[in-house]
Design a protein around this motif. Structure first.
Motif, short mmCIF file in Angstrom:
data_model
loop_
_atom_site.label_atom_id
_atom_site.label_comp_id
_atom_site.label_asym_id
_atom_site.label_seq_id
_atom_site.Cartn_x
_atom_site.Cartn_y
_atom_site.Cartn_z
N ALA A 164 0.64 -13.13 4.42
CA ALA A 164 0.04 -11.79 4.50
C ALA A 164 0.54 -10.91 3.35
CB ALA A 164 0.37 -11.16 5.84
N ALA A 165 1.86 -10.96 3.10
CA ALA A 165 2.41 -10.13 2.02
C ALA A 165 1.87 -10.56 0.68
CB ALA A 165 3.94 -10.21 2.03
N ALA A 171 -1.75 -9.38 0.43
CA ALA A 171 -1.83 -7.94 0.21
C ALA A 171 -1.39 -7.58 -1.20
CB ALA A 171 -0.97 -7.20 1.23
N THR A 193 -4.09 -8.29 -3.93
CA THR A 193 -5.20 -7.36 -4.16
C THR A 193 -4.89 -6.40 -5.29
OG1 THR A 193 -4.30 -5.81 -2.55
CG2 THR A 193 -5.90 -7.39 -1.72
N ALA A 197 -2.78 -3.96 -5.10
CA ALA A 197 -2.51 -2.63 -4.57
C ALA A 197 -1.11 -2.15 -4.90
CB ALA A 197 -2.73 -2.61 -3.07
N TYR A 257 -3.10 -0.17 1.43
CA TYR A 257 -2.75 -1.57 1.23
C TYR A 257 -1.31 -1.71 0.78
CZ TYR A 257 -7.18 -3.98 1.83
OH TYR A 257 -8.29 -4.55 2.36
N ILE A 296 1.05 -1.25 3.66
CA ILE A 296 1.03 -2.46 4.51
C ILE A 296 1.88 -3.55 3.86
CG2 ILE A 296 -0.45 -4.33 5.37
CD1 ILE A 296 -2.67 -2.23 5.68
N THR A 297 1.70 -3.73 2.55
CA THR A 297 2.47 -4.77 1.85
C THR A 297 3.96 -4.51 1.96
OG1 THR A 297 0.67 -4.75 0.26
CG2 THR A 297 2.60 -6.04 -0.31
N TYR A 330 6.58 -6.99 3.81
CA TYR A 330 7.63 -7.54 2.97
C TYR A 330 9.00 -7.23 3.56
CZ TYR A 330 9.84 -8.72 -1.51
OH TYR A 330 10.59 -9.27 -2.49
#
Lengths: 292, 170
Positions: free
Chosen positions: A233-234, A237, A240, A242, A259, A262-263, A267
Motif C-alpha cells: 500500500a505504501a 501510494a 502515484t 504524491a 494521498y 495516507i502514505t 509508512y
C-alpha cells in the motif's frame, strides 16, 4: 525488552529490515525520511535502552558535514546564498546535502537494529541453503574482528604484566610488534584447530543436516501478512508521485495532499510494527505481573 | 597541538577561498566614457523546440521567450576573456552560473547558467558561445575580447547544429 521481535522467524525480521532500508534509501520525501529516522531510533531504544539516543548526537555533526560537502561540489539551485571562488552556494544544495546526511544516519541506525536482531545463527539459517560456504564465511567474518581484538587485548595485558608498560615511541613499536607476532601465531593455531574440529564434526559431508530452533508460527504469519500489505500500500501510494519532492532547481517543499498523508501514515505504521510488538508484550507482562 | 591540526588545515584551505555575498541588480557593467565594451546575450531558444526532452523539474525555469539575458552592453578590462565577461554579467544581473575549474589545464567549463545545465535537454545539450558570429574551438577562458565584440552565449540541444555551429564547415 525486544524479545517479542527477537523471537520472530528470521525471514520475517529480514524482510522487515530489507523493506526499511530500501525505502529509506530511495524515498525522496523529507517527511518519509523523518518518519524512518524516528522509527529507527525508537526501535533501537526498545532493543537496547535509552542509551541508543546517543545516535542523535552523532547525527547532528554527520548531517552538517554532509551538507557542507554537498555544497562544496554541487552548485545547482535557484536561491544563491553566497559565492565561494566564483561558484554559487545555494540553499537547495544545502537542503539536499542535509537530506543525504539524514539518509546516511537513518540507514546506519537501521543497521544497528539489524545487528541486534539478526545474529549469525539467523543469518546462517537464512542463507545456508542458498550458499552454505558463503554464509559460513559471512558468519566467520562477522565474529573474526571482535575475536581478534579480544585476543590482542589479552596478549597485550599478559605482556604488560610480565614486562611493564613500554617507555617511549621505540618501546611502544617494539611491544606492538611482539603482540602482533603472538597474535599471528595464535590465529594460525586457532585456524588449524577450527579446521580439525569442523572435519571431526563432518562439515562438508553429504547428508549432513543442521538443526535450528526457528519455527514459522501463526504470529509470524500474521506479522508478515500485515507487513506485506502495508508495504504494498505504501509503495503504491508513493508510486502515484504524491510524496515526491524535487530538490533542484527549486526545493518543492513537503507534500501535504490526501494521498501524501495516507502514505506517511501507512509508512509510519509499517516501520513501527516491531516496536509495537515489543511494547505490547511489555505492557501485557507488567499487567500480568501486577495481578500476581 | 595535535588536536588543532585539522582546524589549522581547514583554516588554511578556507584562506584560499574568496567569499562574496550576492548583490542586487547593479549597473556596474555599464561602460564609462572611453572604456572598452562588448555586447552580450544569453539565450536558450533551442529548448523551446525540444520541450519533450527537457528534464521535467526544469520546465518552470525556462523563460517563455527563451531569452535569459537580453542583449546588453558590458564594460571589459584589458585582457578580459569571454569567461570573465560572462561571470561578470551573470553575477551583476543576479543570474545563477556554475562552472568547473581545472587549474592544471587552465580550463573553466560552464556547467549551467540560470539552473539550465548541460545534458538537461537531451544528451547532446549544453552551453556554447560565439564571438562576432564565429564559434571558437577553445574554452571561454582562452578567448580574449576586444572593444566592440558581440558575444552570444547559446544553449544547444544538438551539439551546436541548431545554433549555427556546424562542424567541418570551412
Amino acid at each position: 525488552m525486544g524479545r517479542a521481535f527477537d523471537t520472530l522467524h528470521p525471514w520475517v525480521s529480514f524482510i522487515f529490515f530489507a523493506v526499511c532500508i530500501v525505502f529509506s534509501m530511495v524515498s525522496s520525501s523529507p517527511v518519509m525520511l523523518a518518519v524512518s529516522f524516528a522509527s529507527a531510533l525508537v526501535l533501537l531504544c526498545v532493543l537496547s535502552g535509552v542509551k541508543a539516543l546517543r545516535y542523535l548526537l552523532f547525527s547532528v555533526p554527520a548531517i552538517i558535514a554532509a551538507a557542507a560537502v554537498n555544497t562544496a561540489f554541487n552548485h545547482e539551485g535557484a536561491t544563491v546564498l553566497l559565492y565561494i571562488n566564483g561558484n554559487p552556494i545555494t540553499l537547495e544544495s544545502v537542503i539536499y546535502g542535509a537530506v543525504s546526511g539524514t539518509v546516511l544516519m537513518t540507514v546506519i541506525i537501521w543497521f544497528a537494529c539489524f545487528s541486534r536482531i539478526m545474529t549469525s545463527e539467523k543469518i546462517m539459517f537464512l542463507f545456508a541453503k542458498v550458499s552454505p560456504s558463503l554464509s559460513l564465511l559471512f558468519s566467520m567474518i562477522l565474529r573474526f574482528v571482535p575475536q581478534v581484538t579480544a585476543k590482542a587485548r589479552q596478549i597485550n595485558e599478559a605482556q604488560r604484566l610480565s614486562y611493564g608498560t613500554p617507555a617511549g615511541l621505540y618501546g611502544r613499536i617494539k611491544r606492538g610488534l611482539t603482540v602482533i607476532y603472538a597474535l599471528l601465531l595464535r590465529s594460525f593455531e586457532d585456524a588449524a584447530d577450527t579446521a580439525d574440529s569442523m572435519k571431526c564434526r563432518g562439515y562438508g559431508l553429504p547428508g549432513r543436516t543442521a538443526f535450528s530452533r526457528f519455527r514459522f508460527t501463526l504470529l509470524d504469519g500474521a506479522v508478515l501478512a500485515v507487513m506485506l500489505v502495508l508495504t504494498a500500500a505504501a509503495a503504491a501510494a508513493a508510486g502515484t508521485g504524491a510524496v515526491r519532492s524535487a530538490y533542484f532547481p527549486l526545493f518543492s517543499g513537503i507534500k501535504t495532499g490526501p494521498y501524501a498523508v495516507i502514505t506517511y501514515t501507512l509508512y509510519a505504521a509499517l516501520l513501527n510494527i516491531p516496536a509495537a510488538l515489543c511494547l505490547t508484550e511489555e505492557i501485557k507482562w507488567s499487567y500480568l505481573k501486577s495481578r500476581i | 597541538m595535535k588536536r588543532l591540526l585539522p582546524l589549522i588545515a581547514v583554516l588554511f584551505i578556507l584562506c584560499g577561498c574568496s567569499v562574496e555575498l550576492p548583490g542586487g541588480v547593479s549597473s556596474d557593467t555599464v561602460p564609462e566614457e572611453g572604456q572598452a565594451s562588448c555586447t552580450v546575450t544569453i539565450e536558450c531558444k533551442t529548448v523551446l523546440d525540444n520541450m519533450d526532452m527537457l528534464d521535467p523539474d526544469k520546465k518552470d525555469i525556462i523563460p517563455p521567450d527563451g531569452i535569459i539575458l537580453p542583449e546588453c552592453v558590458a564594460a571589459i578590462d584589458e585582457g578580459d576573456t569571454v569567461f570573465d565577461l560572462l561571470a561578470d554579467v551573470t553575477r551583476k544581473n543576479g543570474i545563477h552560473m556554475e562552472f568547473n575549474s581545472t587549474p592544471a589545464y587552465d580550463s573553466k567549463y560552464i556547467e549551467g547558467i540560470a539552473n539550465l545545465y548541460a545534458f538537461d535537454c537531451g544528451e547532446l545539450s549544453g552551453w556554447m558561445f560565439s564571438v562576432n558570429g564565429e564559434f571558437p574551438t577553445v574554452g571561454a577562458n582562452a578567448v580574449k575580447l576586444k572593444d566592440g565584440d558581440n558575444v552570444r552565449v547559446l544553449y544547444t540541444c544538438e551539439l551546436g547544429q541548431d545554433i549555427g555551429n556546424i562542424y567541418g564547415e570551412e
